[in-house]
Design a protein around this motif. Structure first.
Motif, PDB file in Angstrom:
ATOM      1  N   GLU A 188       0.841  -1.196   0.000  1.00 37.34           N
ATOM      2  CA  GLU A 188       0.000   0.000   0.000  1.00 37.34           C
ATOM      3  C   GLU A 188       0.882   1.253   0.000  1.00 37.34           C
ATOM      4  N   TRP A 190       3.599   1.550  -1.286  1.00 37.96           N
ATOM      5  CA  TRP A 190       4.136   1.653  -2.639  1.00 37.96           C
ATOM      6  C   TRP A 190       3.220   2.461  -3.559  1.00 37.96           C
ATOM      7  N   GLY A 191       1.936   2.559  -3.187  1.00 37.75           N
ATOM      8  CA  GLY A 191       1.029   3.444  -3.918  1.00 37.75           C
ATOM      9  C   GLY A 191       1.564   4.865  -3.974  1.00 37.75           C
ATOM     10  N   TRP A 192       2.408   5.204  -2.997  1.00 37.43           N
ATOM     11  CA  TRP A 192       3.053   6.526  -2.982  1.00 37.43           C
ATOM     12  C   TRP A 192       4.556   6.398  -3.229  1.00 37.43           C
ATOM     13  N   GLY A 193       4.972   5.251  -3.717  1.00 35.53           N
ATOM     14  CA  GLY A 193       6.406   5.074  -3.970  1.00 35.53           C
ATOM     15  C   GLY A 193       7.196   4.818  -2.700  1.00 35.53           C
ATOM     16  N   GLU A 194       6.495   4.468  -1.593  1.00 39.65           N
ATOM     17  CA  GLU A 194       7.192   4.211  -0.336  1.00 39.65           C
ATOM     18  C   GLU A 194       7.110   2.733   0.035  1.00 39.65           C
ATOM     19  N   TYR A 205      -1.064   7.075   5.926  1.00 42.49           N
ATOM     20  CA  TYR A 205      -2.493   7.449   5.960  1.00 42.49           C
ATOM     21  C   TYR A 205      -3.414   6.419   6.604  1.00 42.49           C
ATOM     22  N   HIS A 326      10.777  -2.813  -7.781  1.00 42.96           N
ATOM     23  CA  HIS A 326      11.371  -1.545  -8.210  1.00 42.96           C
ATOM     24  C   HIS A 326      12.827  -1.464  -7.763  1.00 42.96           C
ATOM     25  N   THR A 329      14.942  -3.717 -10.116  1.00 48.99           N
ATOM     26  CA  THR A 329      15.245  -3.193 -11.450  1.00 48.99           C
ATOM     27  C   THR A 329      16.307  -2.098 -11.365  1.00 48.99           C
ATOM     28  N   ASN A 338       5.022  -3.269 -13.438  1.00 52.39           N
ATOM     29  CA  ASN A 338       4.423  -3.037 -12.127  1.00 52.39           C
ATOM     30  C   ASN A 338       2.927  -2.874 -12.318  1.00 52.39           C
ATOM     31  N   VAL A 339       2.129  -3.436 -11.414  1.00 50.76           N
ATOM     32  CA  VAL A 339       0.701  -3.120 -11.431  1.00 50.76           C
ATOM     33  C   VAL A 339       0.231  -2.870 -10.006  1.00 50.76           C
ATOM     34  N   ASP A 340      -0.204  -1.659  -9.748  1.00 54.37           N
ATOM     35  CA  ASP A 340      -0.835  -1.363  -8.467  1.00 54.37           C
ATOM     36  C   ASP A 340      -2.329  -1.581  -8.641  1.00 54.37           C
ATOM     37  N   VAL A 341      -2.913  -2.284  -7.690  1.00 59.97           N
ATOM     38  CA  VAL A 341      -4.327  -2.626  -7.803  1.00 59.97           C
ATOM     39  C   VAL A 341      -5.109  -1.879  -6.737  1.00 59.97           C
TER      40      VAL A 341
END
Ligand code: SF4
Ligand SMILES: [Zn+2]
Lengths: 566, 439, 332
Positions: A188, A190-194, A205, A326, A329, A338-341
């Motif tokens: 989750e 990772w949704g913000w790159g973290e 959040y 990430h 690579t 990459n796929v964020d769901v």
């Protein structure tokens, strides 16, 4: 249905306690039987090994990221194809085989039940479409829960009933088998790159930590009495020094008792432990933490694990751990998908070449085997490669060879370009344990079946169990030559799936009657969860709630495990 | 009295909206009303349900150029014979049908040693090639709705081609972290022309026609803070390139949507390659994704089914009994141009309208069958036209949205009396092909 | 060295796949045994002797075997695929994948070759007297390992996407190359003696590209570093050196960033930037319109009929939508 009697084989079967004793195995009406009539076909297994069909506890074989891996790696198919046969479709691919090849190759090795390790709920229909197209083997799939917004919110508010109701609803909606947790909170973030790299990193959040997520899902799992325990890939995978994060995760389960009616004795399964057993603080001083992990494992009997052995091949890594891919690579510069769901998970894919001449790769290879050898209880230790992450599943026979033959391991260790450094960074050179055929049967049959709550049906040869039976051209004499081990396990002489002869002399002769396993946990739906589900679909999903459920025709031959959670 | 179907999937563009409400007459034969769809979507439903212009039985081309009605059985026989006897047949299309039919088609192709290709050949095949070269960091459309604060439309004009895309996912919706909707987002449009989508943009980069690749690489250099040569980069002033790079980096979650303006203009796969690499680079600074604006509603599904069955997303050559893939060789346009095939089967696509004339002429020269609910430029040049029920209107089945999310289409009305579906027709052909191949 | 002479006696109806034509497969075989080897046409399998006459015999090893091929081989694919040693000489043209995944030995094609020749090459020598089409010495789709070693010499022109993902070896093009030369290259050396159409070295990480003619429009992500004296063809010459691709990642050596380099001879100005690449509008002249009108007078032609007529008579490929508008116009 035809009857069979497999005569005079040496049977290795933890369920019935046979440790290479010569015995006959009878098959009738798709089940193991006490006896058969004289019309039964006779299979002569004299001088051969007989085991139950093997059970795969963790592999990525079907679904969106597996298929993205196939489609974005045409080079993985080059010169690998086997043409259409009399009973088989054409099949190809090395690290990410086509669905047909997946079914055929598992069957040829004597694997008859396979669990897909990570199903994003939103893509569940895709997972089941692929499972439907994978012949012979029975399959189930684990939906991912560790980064799910519903789970976060209910756990944060300590609403255990709601968590259970939601889990039961999602298992049913996605036709899923167990609770999978991948990089809890980290995907989750990772949704913000973290990312969350320790069990105490708060999820941005959501005001919750990985430890709380794991504890909460663990509690729910036992409250519901699901057949499998929670199945976890903990935070901080693949990084030097991560074994402490692994131990922190495992400790969460201390003192928790299993509660289920399926004979399962553990409450936590940690997957591909090899990737989580690293010491050192950089790639320069990278070393094995297998001993620390194995010591903990040996002392704490309420967990199971699978190894995730590196096979030193060119392969394709793929995981619901988006931030890890990430990171990977940026190390090897190879193509990154990459796929964020939405509301559920993330995932990533990167090809990887485990080059035996690279020190880190050789150390990773050693760690996987060390874990398998240092772990004292084969009933709780399962062979995997986290297919295709550490290597393709088609290499299992090679791993069995390494685990069974000290000589073959030492030869590998000596052959590495950085041999001295690899030996210094690992314990493998000083471990001379050689696993027996009985222990292999525990690690690949009885153990995984038991941990999945399926030990009444799969993984054993007691009368009444499903007739998944394998005959290998192997015996105590032959295993002295390590190469014979790999050869025999690669292509079984005979494989029966639910009483149907599907493989003969290493070749697929019948496509069987594959089933899809899923768990129907009958928790009563509660109104709040119903309302929450509707609200979230209305506001945050990109799909309508009524189009979310995987309808029954995608699971044409279901094997439903019913759990009465009350 | 009338009946209402809710949560209906729109089988027309890759947006694959799944919230339509369709009202039919009592017998479920005629569509009276379609709610929530855009004008294109609604029109397609109503058009499908107007049977007056539909052919309901197969027809065969006669010597004099006219078409004569034949039975489904005759059409099945012709198709099976054609495919079973060919040395290298092509089975093209698959983008406007469900995955179930695709799967049956693939089995026929495998038995006949055919080429299987979908409409990616004329739209996003170049995207797939780029993905094979450099991967693709992406996300589902719901992620865009919930998080995105930087939205780039590159060489696409959703206002026309994907009308509800902007309201459902990309510009206007208010999601979990984007409660202020459009106010919270910066919209960047890259297009040589001032399109309707561009008029909604905060920044419009008017790239010089055919120089997207240069601009993308320049943006990548600017993101890294590197120098550039020239004051005008591909039609855009250099300062604007650096400003745009900063704008992208300053977001928390960005997404690039791209379409045929870059996939089919000069540079093709290289444009997408660079766009993907730009996206990848931006992940070193913030979070970024990239999504192809796929056109046909289930071209994505065709790529998926081909992927799990054969390992390649389009242009698959099964002629040797195993699967090979290499667009440039195995693509349908190339094999037609080079005269590499000896029979043509088309389903769920209209190459007669979209292929170069050289290919169209070759199709009309070959033994050929077209499966399509309508009369189209393709059915006009094929030897046999087999009309079928409309997928997503008269028969359901699985489809994949542009972000690869699978959604099961619904049946809302009955097809005209006695009409076959794609899947039924293909199954009958498969059965016959098996018989022919057994001898 | 033993010689095998293959002569193609008939033009194949479709295309012939002949990956068995290599010294590796021919070594140790008699003419008859060679004739028994398979070739493929679509989903059918035939023997080499069904299409070729075979004379001579293979040598003891691949290295001792030379194959001389004559006849109309324009439609033969995969000659010399994966060959490791020995020699192949083709008198005429060949189709795709000649010398594909070649690892050693020598192939000399005296005519032209089609696309995907020498893809994935790791060693050996591939010489083409005529032209090569696209993807010469590129990587196979998806593979990040393009040409690794060996030498490719094309005396004529080469198409687009030459040397994609090149990692090593040398490519020498006598004439011009089309767009996208050396994309994603991470090593190796390319010499173009004519002009390069543009997008030279796009996304190049490392490697050297010499363009002795002109570069149609240098990528904006290449920076002119200065002039340098470099040896080429055994003599020292002055070159303008451009470094890039500035949009791409680059490694470091001894603290210094290693870029890809493009060398253009000093004194050769960059070609003028070409005009905007607008699609040529496909419109008919009034006279042509009249002719169409005349041809279909009093008829109700279909869109495809009119489209075909326009294509056949004026060589203009119009989209059906355009044609249908045109028909509407004519009716009025
Ligand atoms: S945007 Fe596309 S899918 Fe949605 S209603 Fe319009 S045509 Fe249908
Ligand atoms: Zn895994």
């Amino acid at each position: 249905m035809s009857e069979y009697i497999i005569k005079n084989g040496k049977v290795y079967d933890p369920k019935t306690g046979l440790k290479g004793d010569v015995a006959d195995v009878c098959i009738k009406d798709g089940k193991i039987a006490d006896k058969v009539s004289n019309k039964a076909k006779v299979i002569d297994a004299k001088g051969k090994t007989v085991m139950a069909g093997a059970v795969e506890v963790h592999a990525h074989v079907a679904g969106p990221k597996v298929n993205e891996g196939r489609n974005y790696r045409p080079e993985d198919k080059l010169f690998t194809y086997k043409p259409t046969g009399k009973n088989t479709r054409m099949s190809g691919g090395f690290s990410i085989p086509t669905t047909f090849k997946t079914g055929y190759e598992y069957a040829r090795m004597g694997y008859t039940t396979v669990m897909e390790a990570a199903m994003p709920p939103l893509y569940a229909r895709h997972v089941h479409e692929e499972i439907k197209d994978t012949p012979i083997i029975d399959e189930g799939a684990f939906p991912v829960f560790g980064n799910n917004w519903f789970v976060f919110e209910y756990l944060k508010n300590n609403e255990m009933d709601n968590v259970c109701a939601y889990i039961s609803w999602l298992l049913k909606t996605t036709k899923g088998y167990a609770i999978k947790i991948v990089n809890p909170g980290g995907s989750e973030a990772w949704g913000w790159g973290e990312n969350c790299t320790t069990v105490n990193d708060p999820v941005p959040y959501f005001d919750i930590t990985p430890a709380e997520i794991v504890k909460g899902l663990l509690t729910a799992n036992e409250k519901m009495g699901l057949p499998h325990s929670i199945h976890i890939h903990s935070n901080n995978l693949g990084n030097p020094g991560n074994y402490t994060t692994t131990l922190d995760t495992l400790k969460i389960a201390e003192g928790v008792k299993p509660n289920n009616k399926f004979g399962r004795e553990q409450v936590l399964h940690h997957t591909h432990v090899q990737f989580h057993s690293y010491k050192g603080d950089s790639w320069a001083n990278f070393e094995s933490g297998a001993k620390e992990i194995a010591d903990y494992f040996n002392k704490n009997k309420n967990m199971t694990m699978d190894l995730g052995c590196v096979t030193l091949d060119e392969t394709t890594t793929m995981t619901a751990d988006g931030p890890f891919e990430h990171h990977l690579t940026s190390l090897n510069h190879l193509k990154w998908a990459n796929v964020d769901v939405e509301l559920e998970t993330s995932s990533g894919i990167v090809p990887y070449v485990y080059d035996p001449n690279i020190k880190v790769c050789a150390i990773q290879w050693a760690i996987g085997l060390e874990l398998g050898l240092l772990a004292k209880d084969p009933m709780r230790t399962f062979i995997t490669t986290d297919h295709p992450n550490a290597g393709p599943f088609t290499r299992y026979p090679r791993i069995m060879k390494w685990l069974m033959s000290d000589k073959s391991r030492q030869a590998m260790l000596k052959g590495f370009k950085n041999s001295d450094k690899v030996i210094a960074a690992t314990n493998l050179a000083s471990i001379d344990r050689e696993l027996t055929l009985y222990e292999i049967a525990q690690m690949t049959r009885a153990g995984p079946a038991k941990s999945l709550g399926l030990y009444d049906t799969f993984g054993g040869l007691a009368p009444g169990m499903d007739a998944d039976v394998v005959v290998y051209d192997l015996n105590e004499d032959k295993i002295k030559d390590a190469e014979e081990i790999e050869k025999a396990f690669s292509a079984a002489d005979y494989v029966f799936k639910s009483g149907t002869l599907v493989v003969e002399n290493g070749e697929v002769i019948n496509n069987g009657n594959k089933r899809t396993l899923w768990v129907d946990a009958k928790v009563p739906m509660n109104e709040q969860v119903e309302r929450d589900v509707q609200m979230k679909f209305l506001k945050f999903y990109s799909m309508n709630l009524n189009n979310y459920e995987v309808s029954n025709h995608y699971v044409p031959n279901p094997y439903v495990i019913e759990v009465d959670s009350n | 009295m009338s009946k209402t179907c809710t949560d209906v999937i729109c089988p027309f563009c890759g947006t694959l909206c799944d919230d339509l409400i369709v009202t039919t007459d009592d017998e479920g034969k005629k569509i009276l009303n379609v709610e929530n769809a855009c004008a294109i979507g609604a029109e397609k439903f109503l058009h499908a349900s107007d049977h007056s212009h539909r052919v309901t039985r197969p027809q065969k081309l006669q010597e004099d150029g006219s078409f004569k009605e034949i039975t489904y059985d005759e059409a099945i026989e012709y198709t099976a014979q054609m495919l079973a006897n060919a040395k290298k047949p092509s089975m093209y299309g698959w983008s406007s049908t469900n995955c179930e039919s695709q799967s049956v088609g693939h089995e026929i192709a495998e038995l006949c040693g055919a080429l299987v290709d979908n409409t990616a050949a004329v739209c996003h095949g170049t995207t797939l090639i780029a993905v094979q070269n450099v991967g693709i960091p992406s996300c589902t459309l719901g992620e865009v709705k919930n998080r995105a604060d930087r939205v780039i439309f590159w060489g696409c004009n959703p206002a026309h081609a994907h009308p509800r895309h902007m309201s459902r996912y990309s510009i206007f919706p208010r999601g979990y972290f984007t409660g202020k909707g459009q106010k919270q987002r910066k919209i960047i449009v890259v297009d040589p022309r001032p399109t309707d989508t561009a008029s909604l943009a905060d920044v419009h980069l008017q790239v010089e026609q055919g120089y997207d690749y240069e601009l993308l690489q320049a943006l990548r250099a600017a993101v890294r803070g590197n120098e550039l040569t020239g004051d005008i980069i591909a039609g855009v002033p250099k300062e604007k390139v650096y400003e745009a790079a900063e704008l992208l980096k300053s977001g928390r979650f960005g997404v690039i949507f791209f379409g045929m303006g870059v996939t089919q203009s000069l540079g093709k796969d290289h444009n997408i390659d660079a766009a993907i690499m730009l996206t990848k680079d931006l992940n070193d600074y913030t979070k970024f994704s990239i999504i192809a604006m796929r056109g046909h509603y289930n071209v994505t599904g065709s790529g998926q089914v081909l992927g799990w069955q054969f390992g390649f997303p389009y242009s698959v050559d099964l002629s040797r009994g195993f699967a090979r893939y290499n667009p440039g060789e195995t693509g349908t346009i190339e094999v037609l141009k080079r005269k590499e095939i000896d029979a043509m089967f088309v389903l769920g696509s209209d190459p007669g309208a979209h292929f170069p004339m050289e290919c169209v002429k070759e199709i009309s020269r070959l033994p050929s069958v077209a499966i399509d609910p309508h009369i189209t430029p393709t059915t006009a040049i094929c030897k046999v036209h087999v009309p079928v029920a409309f997928v997503g209107v008269e028969v359901g089945g699985n489809c994949y949205r542009m972000d690869n999310v699978p959604i099961e289409a619904r049946k809302v009305v009955e097809p005209p009396e006695g009409m076959m579906t794609d899947e039924e027709f293909l199954k009958a052909v498969l059965k016959r092909v098996k018989e022919l191949k057994a001898n | 060295m033993d010689i095998v002479k293959l002569t193609l006696t008939k033009v194949p109806e479709l295309y012939l796949e002949a990956e068995n034509i290599t010294p590796d497969h021919f070594a140790g075989k008699t003419a008859q045994q060679i004739g028994e080897l398979h070739v493929h046409l679509g989903n059918t399998t035939a023997k080499i002797s069904d299409y070729f006459t075979v004379e001579g015999k293979g040598g003891a090893t691949a290295a001792d075997t030379k194959i001389i091929i004559s006849g109309p081989t324009d439609k033969v694919k995969y000659i010399g695929m994966k060959m490791t040693a020995g020699e192949i000489e083709v008198q005429g043209n060949t189709d795709m994948y000649t010398a594909a995944w070649m690892a050693g030995g020598k192939i000399h094609v005296k005519g032209n070759v089609d696309s995907f020749c020498a893809i994935g090459m790791t060693g050996g020598e591939f010489i083409v007297d005529g032209n090569a089409k696209n993807y010469l010495a590129a990587s196979y789709r998806g593979d990040w390992r393009g040409m690794q070693g060996g030498k490719v010499i094309v005396k004529g022109n080469a198409g687009s996407d030459t040397a994609t993902f090149m990692n090593g070896g040398t490519i020498d093009i006598g004439g011009n190359v089309d767009v996208h030369l050396g994309t994603h290259a991470e090593g190796g050396k390319i010499i173009v003696r004519g002009n390069a159409k543009g997008r030279v070295g796009g996304q190049m990480v490392k490697g050297d590209i010499f363009v002795l003619g002109q570069v149609e429009r240098m990528m904006p992500t290449y920076i002119l570093k200065g002039e340098e004296e470099v040896e080429l063809d055994g003599k020292k010459q002055m070159f303008h050196v451009w470094i890039g691709d500035m949009g791409e990642r680059h490694g470091k050596r001894k603290g210094e960033i290693i870029y890809g380099k493009i060398y253009v001879p000093s004194g050769k100005a960059e070609a003028a930037a070409p005009a905007a690449r607008a699609e040529r509008k496909k419109k008919l002249t009034d006279k042509q319109l009249e002719q169409v009108k005349e041809a279909f007078k009093g008829q109700e032609p279909t869109v495809q009929q009119v489209r075909t007529y326009i294509y056949d008579t004026f060589d203009i490929d119009m989209k059906p939508m355009q044609v249908s508008r045109l028909i509407d116009g004519l009716k009025r």
